[in-house]
Design an enzyme around this catalytic site. Structure first.
Site, mmCIF file in Angstrom:
data_model
loop_
_atom_site.group_PDB
_atom_site.id
_atom_site.type_symbol
_atom_site.label_atom_id
_atom_site.label_comp_id
_atom_site.label_asym_id
_atom_site.label_seq_id
_atom_site.Cartn_x
_atom_site.Cartn_y
_atom_site.Cartn_z
ATOM 1 N N ARG A 245 28.850 -31.626 -16.441
ATOM 2 C CA ARG A 245 27.763 -32.475 -16.955
ATOM 3 C C ARG A 245 28.186 -33.219 -18.215
ATOM 4 O O ARG A 245 27.669 -34.298 -18.516
ATOM 5 C CB ARG A 245 26.501 -31.646 -17.151
ATOM 6 C CG ARG A 245 25.915 -31.174 -15.823
ATOM 7 C CD ARG A 245 24.714 -30.284 -16.019
ATOM 8 N NE ARG A 245 25.034 -28.997 -16.611
ATOM 9 C CZ ARG A 245 25.295 -27.898 -15.948
ATOM 10 N NH1 ARG A 245 25.266 -27.887 -14.629
ATOM 11 N NH2 ARG A 245 25.580 -26.780 -16.575
ATOM 12 N N GLU B 91 30.393 -13.479 -20.064
ATOM 13 C CA GLU B 91 29.627 -12.231 -20.121
ATOM 14 C C GLU B 91 30.372 -11.145 -19.331
ATOM 15 O O GLU B 91 30.504 -10.009 -19.792
ATOM 16 C CB GLU B 91 28.241 -12.494 -19.534
ATOM 17 C CG GLU B 91 27.245 -11.420 -19.878
ATOM 18 C CD GLU B 91 25.869 -11.768 -19.347
ATOM 19 O OE1 GLU B 91 25.648 -12.926 -18.960
ATOM 20 O OE2 GLU B 91 25.025 -10.856 -19.326
HETATM 21 P P1 AMP Z 1 28.297 -21.321 -23.568
HETATM 22 O O1 AMP Z 1 29.790 -21.308 -23.403
HETATM 23 O O2 AMP Z 1 27.701 -19.940 -23.538
HETATM 24 O O3 AMP Z 1 27.850 -22.106 -24.787
HETATM 25 O O4 AMP Z 1 27.689 -22.022 -22.289
HETATM 26 C C1 AMP Z 1 27.670 -23.410 -22.208
HETATM 27 C C2 AMP Z 1 27.989 -23.921 -20.826
HETATM 28 O O5 AMP Z 1 27.291 -23.221 -19.815
HETATM 29 C C3 AMP Z 1 27.568 -25.363 -20.725
HETATM 30 O O6 AMP Z 1 28.584 -26.102 -20.039
HETATM 31 C C4 AMP Z 1 26.259 -25.323 -19.975
HETATM 32 O O7 AMP Z 1 26.167 -26.396 -19.068
HETATM 33 C C5 AMP Z 1 26.231 -23.984 -19.258
HETATM 34 N N1 AMP Z 1 24.980 -23.218 -19.516
HETATM 35 C C6 AMP Z 1 24.859 -22.054 -20.207
HETATM 36 N N2 AMP Z 1 23.595 -21.603 -20.236
HETATM 37 C C7 AMP Z 1 22.863 -22.506 -19.535
HETATM 38 C C8 AMP Z 1 21.451 -22.630 -19.217
HETATM 39 N N3 AMP Z 1 20.536 -21.722 -19.609
HETATM 40 N N4 AMP Z 1 21.064 -23.708 -18.501
HETATM 41 C C9 AMP Z 1 21.959 -24.632 -18.100
HETATM 42 N N5 AMP Z 1 23.289 -24.578 -18.358
HETATM 43 C C10 AMP Z 1 23.746 -23.538 -19.068
#
Ligand code: AMP
Length: 175
Positions: free
Chosen positions: A58, A95
């Site tokens: 995205r 996770e």
């Molecule tokens: P993080 O590495 O934990 O910051 O996760 C970010 C990535 O995971 C991004 O590329 C987001 O598109 C996706 N992502 C994580 N949580 C969500 C959520 N609740 N809704 C949509 N996309 C998410």
């Protein structure tokens, strides 16, 4: 134009307990898409940004539009195995288990200013890996911009602790 109103929430996707924040509805709304891109660009308008780096997938859509507005180049940060030429690779914790992101070794030149773009920041693990990659290539990461912040997960603070200013447009409580 309220950006939050054009972001759709899908409960229990991709697994139970997750509220998936779906930006396809924002992208499909002409005014919403323009507003999101304009707001992402605004803090950097008039600054010399050599490249916008977008995180798969995205971040490619938003990052391409932001790069165009800033008259910058675009660099894809991809999941492992997708880029055809020689790459730099960075592992990061999920996770459960770990994942890897890559950029081409010549994606940025040493000293180039780079703005990182993605749709959402949660834990910040993906963005941190992207910043480490870009810095290994010699980039100066001047900011990280996201449409959505999930502040309860602490990602924006984690990225700012790396010395990269974070800007976000909409916040949602919870995971
Ligand atoms: P993080 O590495 O934990 O910051 O996760 C970010 C990535 O995971 C991004 O590329 C987001 O598109 C996706 N992502 C994580 N949580 C969500 C959520 N609740 N809704 C949509 N996309 C998410």
């Amino acid at each position: 134009m309220d950006l939050a109103s054009v972001i759709r929430t899908i409960p229990d996707y991709p697994k139970p307990g997750i509220l998936f924040r779906d930006i396809t509805t924002l992208l499909g709304d002409a005014r919403g898409f323009r507003r999101a891109v304009d707001e992402m660009v605004q803090p950097f308008a008039g600054r010399r940004i050599a490249k916008v780096a977008g995180i798969e997938a995205r971040g490619f859509i938003l990052g391409g539009a932001v790069a165009h507005q800033l008259s910058a180049g675009f660099t894809p940060v991809r999941k492992k195995g997708k880029l055809p030429a020689e790459t730099l690779r960075q592992t990061y914790a999920l996770e459960y288990g770990e994942d890897e992101v890559e950029i081409h070794v010549d994606a940025v030149a040493p000293g180039e200013t780079v703005l990182l773009v993605d749709d959402l920041i949660a834990t910040g693990g993906t963005a941190e890996a992207a910043i480490k990659l870009l810095r290994r290539a010699g980039a100066e990461v001047v900011g990280a911009s996201f449409v959505i912040d999930l502040p309860d997960l602490g990602g924006a603070k984690r990225i700012e602790a790396l010395g990269v200013p974070v800007s976000t447009l909409v916040s949602f409580e919870g995971h």
